[in-house]
Scaffold this motif. Structure first.
Motif, PDB file in Angstrom:
ATOM      1  N   PRO A 371       0.916  -0.952  -0.074  1.00 49.84           N
ATOM      2  CA  PRO A 371      -0.013   0.129   0.038  1.00 49.84           C
ATOM      3  C   PRO A 371       0.879   1.249  -0.003  1.00 49.84           C
ATOM      4  O   PRO A 371       1.966   1.234   0.003  1.00 49.84           O
ATOM      5  CB  PRO A 371      -0.565   0.016   1.308  1.00 49.84           C
ATOM      6  CG  PRO A 371       0.332  -0.715   2.098  1.00 49.84           C
ATOM      7  CD  PRO A 371       1.102  -1.824   1.322  1.00 49.84           C
ATOM      8  N   ASP A 372       0.142   2.340  -0.209  1.00 49.32           N
ATOM      9  CA  ASP A 372       0.846   3.560   0.109  1.00 49.32           C
ATOM     10  C   ASP A 372       0.795   3.989   1.522  1.00 49.32           C
ATOM     11  O   ASP A 372       0.108   3.406   2.152  1.00 49.32           O
ATOM     12  CB  ASP A 372      -0.082   4.584  -0.897  1.00 49.32           C
ATOM     13  CG  ASP A 372       0.571   4.928  -2.134  1.00 49.32           C
ATOM     14  OD1 ASP A 372       1.983   4.814  -2.451  1.00 49.32           O
ATOM     15  OD2 ASP A 372      -0.060   5.086  -3.223  1.00 49.32           O
ATOM     16  N   PRO A 373       1.783   4.906   2.028  1.00 48.05           N
ATOM     17  CA  PRO A 373       2.735   5.346   1.148  1.00 48.05           C
ATOM     18  C   PRO A 373       4.172   4.602   0.867  1.00 48.05           C
ATOM     19  O   PRO A 373       5.047   5.098  -0.110  1.00 48.05           O
ATOM     20  CB  PRO A 373       3.330   6.603   2.105  1.00 48.05           C
ATOM     21  CG  PRO A 373       2.880   6.021   3.405  1.00 48.05           C
ATOM     22  CD  PRO A 373       1.810   5.034   3.483  1.00 48.05           C
ATOM     23  N   LEU A 374       4.076   3.376   1.129  1.00 40.87           N
ATOM     24  CA  LEU A 374       5.361   2.544   1.067  1.00 40.87           C
ATOM     25  C   LEU A 374       5.564   2.255  -0.512  1.00 40.87           C
ATOM     26  O   LEU A 374       6.645   2.556  -0.935  1.00 40.87           O
ATOM     27  CB  LEU A 374       5.143   1.072   1.732  1.00 40.87           C
ATOM     28  CG  LEU A 374       6.199  -0.026   1.500  1.00 40.87           C
ATOM     29  CD1 LEU A 374       7.489   0.797   1.864  1.00 40.87           C
ATOM     30  CD2 LEU A 374       5.653  -1.157   2.103  1.00 40.87           C
ATOM     31  N   THR A 377       7.066   5.266  -2.032  1.00 34.29           N
ATOM     32  CA  THR A 377       8.698   5.289  -1.677  1.00 34.29           C
ATOM     33  C   THR A 377       9.422   4.311  -2.290  1.00 34.29           C
ATOM     34  O   THR A 377      10.574   4.528  -2.963  1.00 34.29           O
ATOM     35  CB  THR A 377       8.699   5.218  -0.262  1.00 34.29           C
ATOM     36  OG1 THR A 377       7.875   6.197   0.719  1.00 34.29           O
ATOM     37  CG2 THR A 377      10.215   5.119   0.435  1.00 34.29           C
ATOM     38  N   VAL A 381      13.672   4.219  -4.921  1.00 34.05           N
ATOM     39  CA  VAL A 381      14.841   3.616  -4.593  1.00 34.05           C
ATOM     40  C   VAL A 381      15.231   2.411  -5.448  1.00 34.05           C
ATOM     41  O   VAL A 381      14.077   1.809  -5.933  1.00 34.05           O
ATOM     42  CB  VAL A 381      14.936   2.977  -3.061  1.00 34.05           C
ATOM     43  CG1 VAL A 381      15.291   4.414  -2.377  1.00 34.05           C
ATOM     44  CG2 VAL A 381      13.824   2.261  -2.614  1.00 34.05           C
ATOM     45  N   VAL A 389      14.650  -0.696   2.483  1.00 30.68           N
ATOM     46  CA  VAL A 389      13.525   0.050   2.854  1.00 30.68           C
ATOM     47  C   VAL A 389      12.377  -0.921   2.978  1.00 30.68           C
ATOM     48  O   VAL A 389      11.532  -0.484   3.904  1.00 30.68           O
ATOM     49  CB  VAL A 389      13.289   1.162   1.568  1.00 30.68           C
ATOM     50  CG1 VAL A 389      11.920   1.692   1.942  1.00 30.68           C
ATOM     51  CG2 VAL A 389      14.586   2.074   1.467  1.00 30.68           C
ATOM     52  N   GLY A 392      12.691  -2.619   6.285  1.00 27.03           N
ATOM     53  CA  GLY A 392      12.601  -1.612   7.336  1.00 27.03           C
ATOM     54  C   GLY A 392      11.383  -0.889   7.618  1.00 27.03           C
ATOM     55  O   GLY A 392      11.414  -0.229   8.775  1.00 27.03           O
ATOM     56  N   SER A 393      10.270  -0.958   6.630  1.00 27.31           N
ATOM     57  CA  SER A 393       9.291  -0.093   6.668  1.00 27.31           C
ATOM     58  C   SER A 393       8.212  -0.412   7.717  1.00 27.31           C
ATOM     59  O   SER A 393       8.164  -1.492   8.151  1.00 27.31           O
ATOM     60  CB  SER A 393       8.527  -0.111   5.369  1.00 27.31           C
ATOM     61  OG  SER A 393       8.095  -1.311   5.031  1.00 27.31           O
ATOM     62  N   PRO A 394       7.499   0.337   8.346  1.00 27.09           N
ATOM     63  CA  PRO A 394       6.600   0.239   9.165  1.00 27.09           C
ATOM     64  C   PRO A 394       5.734  -0.909   8.599  1.00 27.09           C
ATOM     65  O   PRO A 394       5.067  -1.462   9.421  1.00 27.09           O
ATOM     66  CB  PRO A 394       5.727   1.733   9.338  1.00 27.09           C
ATOM     67  CG  PRO A 394       6.525   2.480   8.446  1.00 27.09           C
ATOM     68  CD  PRO A 394       7.532   2.134   7.731  1.00 27.09           C
ATOM     69  N   GLU A 395       5.261  -0.820   7.595  1.00 30.28           N
ATOM     70  CA  GLU A 395       4.320  -2.049   6.854  1.00 30.28           C
ATOM     71  C   GLU A 395       4.933  -3.128   7.247  1.00 30.28           C
ATOM     72  O   GLU A 395       4.074  -4.090   7.477  1.00 30.28           O
ATOM     73  CB  GLU A 395       4.273  -1.676   5.468  1.00 30.28           C
ATOM     74  CG  GLU A 395       2.698  -2.542   4.784  1.00 30.28           C
ATOM     75  CD  GLU A 395       1.462  -1.942   5.266  1.00 30.28           C
ATOM     76  OE1 GLU A 395       1.568  -0.704   5.432  1.00 30.28           O
ATOM     77  OE2 GLU A 395       0.633  -2.468   5.227  1.00 30.28           O
ATOM     78  N   GLN A 397       6.607  -4.403   9.655  1.00 30.96           N
ATOM     79  CA  GLN A 397       6.532  -4.712  11.184  1.00 30.96           C
ATOM     80  C   GLN A 397       5.104  -5.573  11.288  1.00 30.96           C
ATOM     81  O   GLN A 397       5.089  -5.683  12.498  1.00 30.96           O
ATOM     82  CB  GLN A 397       6.801  -3.555  11.918  1.00 30.96           C
ATOM     83  CG  GLN A 397       8.036  -2.631  11.228  1.00 30.96           C
ATOM     84  CD  GLN A 397       9.363  -3.619  10.814  1.00 30.96           C
ATOM     85  OE1 GLN A 397       9.679  -4.461  11.703  1.00 30.96           O
ATOM     86  NE2 GLN A 397       9.916  -3.345   9.779  1.00 30.96           N
ATOM     87  N   LEU A 398       4.064  -5.258  10.419  1.00 31.62           N
ATOM     88  CA  LEU A 398       2.775  -5.717  10.631  1.00 31.62           C
ATOM     89  C   LEU A 398       2.567  -6.954  10.054  1.00 31.62           C
ATOM     90  O   LEU A 398       3.141  -7.205   8.956  1.00 31.62           O
ATOM     91  CB  LEU A 398       1.835  -4.842   9.989  1.00 31.62           C
ATOM     92  CG  LEU A 398       1.903  -3.169  10.859  1.00 31.62           C
ATOM     93  CD1 LEU A 398       1.063  -2.296   9.898  1.00 31.62           C
ATOM     94  CD2 LEU A 398       1.617  -3.315  12.068  1.00 31.62           C
TER      95      LEU A 398
END
Lengths: 399, 388
Positions: A371-374, A377, A381, A389, A392-395, A397-398
């Motif tokens: 999903p966005d914003p991932l 981003t 890169v 990225v 390491g992204s918040p997404e 971690q879920l």
């Protein structure tokens, strides 16, 4: 009624919860499946498998060996749900080698969780009550007639079967008497009859010359037990803070199945709540889940040695939970030190992946649902940094 | 130390002002902002045996209750006519002799809970009747809204419930070096910020990550203080000193020391634990004073419960109720506060508390935080622990 998750989103969700997220082979097998219930059955079948035999020359006393082997089974084993469930039981009946001080006993306890974890809960609790690591952990050998040690009797009710507030101090005293004489000699369970209090005990409204087996039967039969376990299973496999009705539905499934865990898990995975957006990526991965998921997505079949230090710094060394209450959960894992550690691990896992596999790693990590914003981003890169990225992204971690 | 005249002479002679410690600069150069007072909270995890820590050495029942593990009267550090410290607590005796120690006896609460976890929750929330939400220090922080990214530190792997707050600024850590954020991860940093604005678990993950990254750089540069410290507690106190010396504006640092759940053969282990506790804390307090930061630090040592008055057959003690709380620092009303619980009038082998723990918290809040404690802990009267 909320819209149910469908297609690859439902399958990805299930593979994150009934395991540690897909590796390449399992995503190939399941990604295109539309028969969700049949996939649930196939994943549940892992619970009927016997634990893999220890590899030749396996020595549990080599420091780190039991952690390494279990992590390898999570990363590359074919029975992801069985390992995930064993991890749940390890946190539930949390026993630490810091006190047991015998890795072979800890490994034997893992095998108990791995072998009996999907069976009847009563059998599992009885197995745990006779488990030598547990006996050492909660002072079973000190529990003798006339001088009961209440440690096991308390935690058995508070943390293993009923939950706080569902028993009295008197219940603890009486149940401790029933377990007098349950001890260990070297690596074996022993019942020392001369230490056993054969007198009458009264707890939870029942009176008799009860022993430990009777205690387990009575506790598991109390109405509080299915609810307590249902709440914990939901919070681990489905979503945080389940409602009373959701708990009651799972407790009912547990009772109807005579306490069979595999059947209860099936009921959770098939429930509307589990398949609703409310549960989707609503759990925070613990450190072990995060590492195992990242390694699986990155196509690693081995577990690098540096992972152990990372797990230590994130607060989750297998076989060393901080207390009998087990590990923290949810946002409790998101201490600042642990978040920085996750970024470092993301970078190290990325460094070990091949550059041409980048898109594949990201597909596996998010089961094609970025999903966005991932998403935006990741488009900015390239190369291995995309993997860093992503992981390491918040997404990520879920779960 | 330089006096004002020496200082001016030194400057006139071409000495650099910057090379001088701030303390030498007298009243002329106050720091831009007054330093925060910091509460350092040490949890003795497992339930410390209060009866063998602060010992009623003359009491006829002491030896009856503890036939196997009572301490020899001759070895107890007698600090009053009827009470003394465990022989291993040389450090506490020294702190006591320097007026740096206040001991509150018999601290507890009604209907004591004997479970480590529930008792710890009660101490951490100061709300025995409620299921836990925020910690008592978390609520303290919440009463003073601030955008500071760093307000409290837990020097442990998991965030303790006491520091769970509605507002940001609480950081959990064990090691300064691990706070060095890998370089070149600006995209990830930005993502956490963006997720922080989202609802639910996504938002929480985002906020925690963003905060971690913001404070990480600052902490990564610190080094643990040197000194005669040893064992795990000593290593942790070296970090506490470094954090205090860095003047980060911290309102609280919490740490814990394990091993106090002495169900069996406790004499040797309790002796070791208390020696580590006293020696390290004594060295720590001395170092804070040498560094000139002791005036803004109060240290509180507590345990989730004391242990049972009677010993068990394993040469240990089972979970009990009330126990002593220790307050270390300058500006105290040193000595004993609160009545020692009765050894004759027990509640099924357990002590009856004499001082509610929320009175200790109220004292600390009104002193260290200069705030009305009522909104945080309720209407509990502060004790007379502090001289100023």
């Amino acid at each position: 009624m909320p819209k149910l998750l469908e297609g690859p989103r439902a399958i990805g969700h299930l593979l994150r919860r009934a395991g540690f997220g897909p590796d390449s082979a399992s995503w190939e097998t399941y990604a295109g499946r539309t028969d969700y219930d049949a996939v649930v059955d196939e994943l549940l079948a892992a619970l009927d498998t016997k634990p893999e035999p220890d590899p030749d020359g396996f020595d549990p006393f080599v420091p780190g060996a039991i952690q390494q082997l279990w992590l390898e089974r999570m990363v590359s084993g074919r029975n992801a749900l069985a390992e995930k469930l064993a991890l749940f039981w390890h946190g539930h009946f949390a026993t630490s080698n810091t006190k047991v001080k015998d890795a072979a006993l800890m490994w034997a306890q893992y095998k108990l969780f791995r072998g009996a974890g999907g069976g009847r809960f009563e059998d599992l609790v009885l197995g745990v009550s006779r488990d030598v690591a547990m006996i050492r952990w909660l002072d079973g050998n000190a529990n003798r007639k006339g001088h009961a040690n209440e440690n096991y009797a308390r935690e058995l009710q508070e943390l293993f079967t009923l939950g706080i507030g569902e028993y009295t101090e008197e219940d603890i005293r009486e149940i401790a008497r029933a377990f007098t004489g349950w001890g260990s000699r070297h690596h074996e369970f022993v019942f020392r009859e001369h230490f056993h209090d054969k007198g009458e005990k009264t707890f939870h409204g029942e009176t008799g010359a009860f022993g430990g087996e009777d205690v387990v039967k009575i506790l598991v039969g109390l109405p509080a037990c299915p609810r307590f376990l249902a709440r914990k299973l939901l919070a681990w496999f489905s979503h945080p803070e389940p409602t009373k009705d959701e708990v009651e539905a799972v407790a009912e499934a547990f009772r109807a199945a005579d306490g069979d865990i595999k059947t209860t898990l099936g009921a959770i995975f098939r429930s509307e709540t589990f398949r609703s957006p409310k549960s989707y990526r609503a759990l925070v991965k613990g450190p072990v889940e995060f590492c195992v998921g990242a390694l699986r997505a990155a196509g690693r079949s081995t577990v690098p040695a540096w992972i152990h230090g990372g797990l230590d710094r994130m607060g989750q060394i297998l076989f060393q939970p901080p207390s009998v209450k087990g590990w923290t959960s949810g946002t409790g894992w998101l201490s600042s030190g642990a978040v920085v550690e996750r970024l470092r691990i993301a970078q190290r896992v990325a460094a070990g992946a091949t550059t041409d596999a980048t898109s594949r790693v990201i597909d596996l990590a998010f089961q094609n649902d970025v999903p966005d914003p991932l998403k935006t981003t990741l488009e900015t890169v390239s190369g291995k940094k995309r993997i860093t990225v992503a992981l390491g992204s918040p997404e990520f971690q879920l779960a | 130390m330089l006096n004002r005249r020496d200082f001016l002479t030194a400057v006139a002679a071409g000495g650099s002002v910057l090379a001088l410690p701030r303390i030498a600069m007298g009243d002329d150069t106050k720091p831009a902002k007054p330093s925060e007072r910091t509460l350092v909270l040490l949890h003795l995890n497992g339930g410390n045996d209060g009866l063998n820590t602060v010992i009623p050495y003359k009491h006829r029942r002491y030896r009856t209750l503890r036939p196997g593990i009572a301490l020899d009267r001759g070895r107890v550090h007698k600090v009053s006519d009827d009470l003394g410290f465990h022989p291993a607590l040389n450090g506490f005796r020294d702190l006591w002799n320097r007026d740096r120690l206040a001991v509150i006896n018999g601290v507890g609460y009604p209907n004591p809970n004997y479970s480590h976890f529930r008792a710890t929750e009660i101490w951490f929330t100061a709300e025995p009747e409620k299921s836990p939400t925020y910690g008592w220090l978390g609520r303290t922080i919440d009463t003073k809204p601030s955008e500071k990214p760093l307000r409290a530190i837990a020097l442990q792997k998991e965030q303790p419930l006491s520091l769970v707050a509605g507002s940001p600024g609480v950081v959990t850590m064990t090691d300064f070096g691990r706070f060095r954020v890998p370089s070149g991860l600006d995209e990830v940093t930005k993502l956490y910020k963006e997720y922080g604005k989202l609802e639910g678990t996504q938002g929480k993950v985002g906020q925690a990550g963003e905060q971690a990254i913001r404070v990480a750089e600052r902490i990564a540069r610190l080094r643990p203080a040197d000194g005669p410290f040893y064992a795990r507690l000593g290593q942790d106190l070296r970090k506490v000193i470094a954090l205090l010396r860095a003047d980060l504006g911290l309102e609280c640092i919490q740490l814990s020391m394990g091993g106090y759940d002495t169900h069996a053969n406790q004499s040797a282990s309790h002796n070791r634990l208390l020696a580590e506790l006293g020696n390290n804390l004594n060295a720590y307090q001395q170092q804070l004073e040498r560094l000139g930061v002791a005036d803004r630090v109060t240290t509180v040592v507590f345990s989730e419960f004391g242990r049972r008055a009677t010993e068990n057959l394993s040469g240990g003690t089972d979970h009990g109720s009330a126990g002593p709380v220790f307050v270390i620092g300058k500006g105290l009303n040193p000595g004993f506060h609160g009545a020692y619980p009765s050894l004759d009038d027990l509640d099924r082998e357990n002590f009856k508390y004499t001082t509610d723990f929320r009175r200790v918290y109220a004292s600390v809040l009104s002193h260290a935080y200069r705030m009305d404690p009522k909104p945080v802990v309720g209407a509990y009267e502060p004790l007379d622990l502090f001289a100023s």
